[in-house]
Scaffold this motif. Sequence first.
Motif, PDB file in Angstrom:
ATOM      1  N   HIS A 117      -2.315  -0.631 -20.855  1.00 56.74           N
ATOM      2  CA  HIS A 117      -1.295  -1.352 -21.614  1.00 56.74           C
ATOM      3  C   HIS A 117      -0.004  -0.561 -21.568  1.00 56.74           C
ATOM      4  O   HIS A 117      -0.019   0.671 -21.603  1.00 56.74           O
ATOM      5  N   MET A 118       1.086  -1.280 -21.471  1.00 55.26           N
ATOM      6  CA  MET A 118       2.409  -0.669 -21.541  1.00 55.26           C
ATOM      7  C   MET A 118       3.210  -1.484 -22.540  1.00 55.26           C
ATOM      8  O   MET A 118       2.777  -2.556 -22.976  1.00 55.26           O
ATOM      9  N   MET A 119       4.358  -0.970 -22.893  1.00 55.35           N
ATOM     10  CA  MET A 119       5.236  -1.679 -23.813  1.00 55.35           C
ATOM     11  C   MET A 119       6.405  -2.266 -23.028  1.00 55.35           C
ATOM     12  O   MET A 119       7.076  -1.547 -22.290  1.00 55.35           O
ATOM     13  N   LEU A 120       6.615  -3.568 -23.167  1.00 54.26           N
ATOM     14  CA  LEU A 120       7.775  -4.222 -22.586  1.00 54.26           C
ATOM     15  C   LEU A 120       8.920  -4.015 -23.562  1.00 54.26           C
ATOM     16  O   LEU A 120       8.837  -4.411 -24.726  1.00 54.26           O
ATOM     17  N   VAL A 121       9.969  -3.339 -23.117  1.00 52.62           N
ATOM     18  CA  VAL A 121      11.116  -3.046 -23.976  1.00 52.62           C
ATOM     19  C   VAL A 121      12.036  -4.256 -23.924  1.00 52.62           C
ATOM     20  O   VAL A 121      12.688  -4.519 -22.903  1.00 52.62           O
ATOM     21  N   ALA A 122      12.070  -5.004 -25.028  1.00 53.17           N
ATOM     22  CA  ALA A 122      12.844  -6.243 -25.086  1.00 53.17           C
ATOM     23  C   ALA A 122      14.201  -6.051 -25.747  1.00 53.17           C
ATOM     24  O   ALA A 122      15.033  -6.945 -25.735  1.00 53.17           O
ATOM     25  N   GLY A 123      14.436  -4.898 -26.329  1.00 58.24           N
ATOM     26  CA  GLY A 123      15.702  -4.604 -26.985  1.00 58.24           C
ATOM     27  C   GLY A 123      15.645  -3.214 -27.568  1.00 58.24           C
ATOM     28  O   GLY A 123      14.614  -2.544 -27.502  1.00 58.24           O
ATOM     29  N   PRO A 124      16.746  -2.761 -28.160  1.00 55.16           N
ATOM     30  CA  PRO A 124      16.779  -1.394 -28.685  1.00 55.16           C
ATOM     31  C   PRO A 124      15.670  -1.099 -29.700  1.00 55.16           C
ATOM     32  O   PRO A 124      15.147   0.009 -29.753  1.00 55.16           O
ATOM     33  N   ASP A 125      15.299  -2.078 -30.498  1.00 56.10           N
ATOM     34  CA  ASP A 125      14.269  -1.875 -31.515  1.00 56.10           C
ATOM     35  C   ASP A 125      13.091  -2.825 -31.354  1.00 56.10           C
ATOM     36  O   ASP A 125      12.322  -3.013 -32.287  1.00 56.10           O
ATOM     37  N   THR A 126      12.958  -3.420 -30.167  1.00 59.34           N
ATOM     38  CA  THR A 126      11.918  -4.415 -29.967  1.00 59.34           C
ATOM     39  C   THR A 126      11.086  -4.088 -28.729  1.00 59.34           C
ATOM     40  O   THR A 126      11.612  -3.991 -27.625  1.00 59.34           O
ATOM     41  N   THR A 127       9.787  -3.900 -28.948  1.00 64.77           N
ATOM     42  CA  THR A 127       8.856  -3.708 -27.840  1.00 64.77           C
ATOM     43  C   THR A 127       7.666  -4.641 -28.028  1.00 64.77           C
ATOM     44  O   THR A 127       7.306  -4.971 -29.162  1.00 64.77           O
TER      45      THR A 127
ATOM     46  N   VAL B 139       2.032 -14.466 -14.763  1.00 68.54           N
ATOM     47  CA  VAL B 139       1.758 -13.093 -14.355  1.00 68.54           C
ATOM     48  C   VAL B 139       2.844 -12.682 -13.363  1.00 68.54           C
ATOM     49  O   VAL B 139       3.136 -13.406 -12.417  1.00 68.54           O
ATOM     50  N   VAL B 140       3.437 -11.532 -13.600  1.00 68.94           N
ATOM     51  CA  VAL B 140       4.464 -11.009 -12.712  1.00 68.94           C
ATOM     52  C   VAL B 140       3.827  -9.947 -11.822  1.00 68.94           C
ATOM     53  O   VAL B 140       3.120  -9.070 -12.312  1.00 68.94           O
ATOM     54  N   ARG B 141       4.062 -10.034 -10.497  1.00 72.82           N
ATOM     55  CA  ARG B 141       3.486  -9.080  -9.547  1.00 72.82           C
ATOM     56  C   ARG B 141       4.612  -8.405  -8.773  1.00 72.82           C
ATOM     57  O   ARG B 141       5.495  -9.056  -8.252  1.00 72.82           O
ATOM     58  N   TRP B 142       4.526  -7.093  -8.711  1.00 71.90           N
ATOM     59  CA  TRP B 142       5.455  -6.289  -7.927  1.00 71.90           C
ATOM     60  C   TRP B 142       4.661  -5.431  -6.967  1.00 71.90           C
ATOM     61  O   TRP B 142       3.608  -4.911  -7.328  1.00 71.90           O
ATOM     62  N   THR B 143       5.168  -5.270  -5.768  1.00 73.61           N
ATOM     63  CA  THR B 143       4.594  -4.368  -4.793  1.00 73.61           C
ATOM     64  C   THR B 143       5.661  -3.348  -4.427  1.00 73.61           C
ATOM     65  O   THR B 143       6.795  -3.729  -4.118  1.00 73.61           O
ATOM     66  N   PHE B 144       5.306  -2.078  -4.510  1.00 73.85           N
ATOM     67  CA  PHE B 144       6.266  -1.032  -4.159  1.00 73.85           C
ATOM     68  C   PHE B 144       5.523   0.172  -3.610  1.00 73.85           C
ATOM     69  O   PHE B 144       4.293   0.221  -3.612  1.00 73.85           O
TER      70      PHE B 144
ATOM     71  N   ILE C 206       9.144   2.256 -16.197  1.00 75.86           N
ATOM     72  CA  ILE C 206       9.269   1.519 -14.939  1.00 75.86           C
ATOM     73  C   ILE C 206      10.224   0.360 -15.180  1.00 75.86           C
ATOM     74  O   ILE C 206       9.972  -0.496 -16.035  1.00 75.86           O
ATOM     75  N   VAL C 207      11.325   0.358 -14.452  1.00 75.40           N
ATOM     76  CA  VAL C 207      12.321  -0.705 -14.564  1.00 75.40           C
ATOM     77  C   VAL C 207      12.246  -1.544 -13.297  1.00 75.40           C
ATOM     78  O   VAL C 207      12.370  -1.031 -12.189  1.00 75.40           O
ATOM     79  N   LEU C 208      12.020  -2.839 -13.484  1.00 69.42           N
ATOM     80  CA  LEU C 208      11.894  -3.795 -12.387  1.00 69.42           C
ATOM     81  C   LEU C 208      13.037  -4.790 -12.495  1.00 69.42           C
ATOM     82  O   LEU C 208      13.219  -5.411 -13.539  1.00 69.42           O
ATOM     83  N   GLU C 209      13.792  -4.933 -11.412  1.00 63.24           N
ATOM     84  CA  GLU C 209      14.964  -5.804 -11.447  1.00 63.24           C
ATOM     85  C   GLU C 209      14.929  -6.764 -10.270  1.00 63.24           C
ATOM     86  O   GLU C 209      14.661  -6.373  -9.136  1.00 63.24           O
ATOM     87  N   SER C 210      15.179  -8.037 -10.570  1.00 64.08           N
ATOM     88  CA  SER C 210      15.242  -9.065  -9.537  1.00 64.08           C
ATOM     89  C   SER C 210      16.330 -10.056  -9.922  1.00 64.08           C
ATOM     90  O   SER C 210      16.854 -10.000 -11.036  1.00 64.08           O
ATOM     91  N   PRO C 211      16.646 -10.994  -9.031  1.00 61.00           N
ATOM     92  CA  PRO C 211      17.630 -12.021  -9.406  1.00 61.00           C
ATOM     93  C   PRO C 211      17.196 -12.842 -10.625  1.00 61.00           C
ATOM     94  O   PRO C 211      18.032 -13.382 -11.344  1.00 61.00           O
ATOM     95  N   GLU C 212      15.886 -12.906 -10.874  1.00 58.41           N
ATOM     96  CA  GLU C 212      15.369 -13.663 -12.015  1.00 58.41           C
ATOM     97  C   GLU C 212      15.482 -12.908 -13.339  1.00 58.41           C
ATOM     98  O   GLU C 212      15.336 -13.475 -14.394  1.00 58.41           O
ATOM     99  N   GLY C 213      15.686 -11.586 -13.287  1.00 56.06           N
ATOM    100  CA  GLY C 213      15.789 -10.837 -14.523  1.00 56.06           C
ATOM    101  C   GLY C 213      15.404  -9.382 -14.377  1.00 56.06           C
ATOM    102  O   GLY C 213      15.188  -8.875 -13.285  1.00 56.06           O
ATOM    103  N   LEU C 214      15.306  -8.748 -15.531  1.00 52.16           N
ATOM    104  CA  LEU C 214      15.033  -7.318 -15.610  1.00 52.16           C
ATOM    105  C   LEU C 214      13.899  -7.095 -16.594  1.00 52.16           C
ATOM    106  O   LEU C 214      13.844  -7.734 -17.640  1.00 52.16           O
ATOM    107  N   ALA C 215      12.983  -6.195 -16.247  1.00 55.99           N
ATOM    108  CA  ALA C 215      11.907  -5.810 -17.158  1.00 55.99           C
ATOM    109  C   ALA C 215      11.847  -4.295 -17.210  1.00 55.99           C
ATOM    110  O   ALA C 215      11.912  -3.627 -16.187  1.00 55.99           O
ATOM    111  N   CYS C 216      11.743  -3.780 -18.410  1.00 55.96           N
ATOM    112  CA  CYS C 216      11.594  -2.344 -18.615  1.00 55.96           C
ATOM    113  C   CYS C 216      10.269  -2.132 -19.334  1.00 55.96           C
ATOM    114  O   CYS C 216      10.070  -2.631 -20.446  1.00 55.96           O
TER     115      CYS C 216
END
Length: 136
Positions: free
Chosen positions: A11-21, A49-54, A86-96
């Motif tokens: 499990h990880m925390m999706l950082v949705a804002g300065p005080d929101t995970t 489900v979001v999938r990234w390959t790196f 882990i910061v993931l960025e695409s044209p569709e958005g950003l996830a931290c």
Amino acid sequence: MGFPGLETKTHMMLVAGPDTTVPVPVRLYYLTTDPYAVQFTFDVSPDEVVRWTFARELLAQGMVGPAGMGDVKITPIGDNHARTRIVLESPEGLACLEGATAPLKAWLDSTYKEVPAGHESSAVDIDSLLDELLAH
């Protein structure tokens, strides 16, 4: 039926804002047939489900120091690098995402036991890959 390779769930925390995970389940996959890459998935909703390959090396570097210049950036955080961002960025958005480094490192170490660093090319079956590409 499980994944035909190395897999870990954490499990990880999706950082949705300065005080929101928001806690999110995360899965990491590794196939010896694609030895340079890792796959990283997380559930953003029950139906999505979001999938990234790196690069596997990017994950390894990012756990000990800032790594990545493109769509994927990985940075150790906290005392003794106990957490990883882990910061993931695409044209569709950003996830931290942020989470404990230990389960990521344990899983990554197991991938290096399967295919040691520097031996990735010997794990790739070029003939089968070419046959598959030419068949289409």
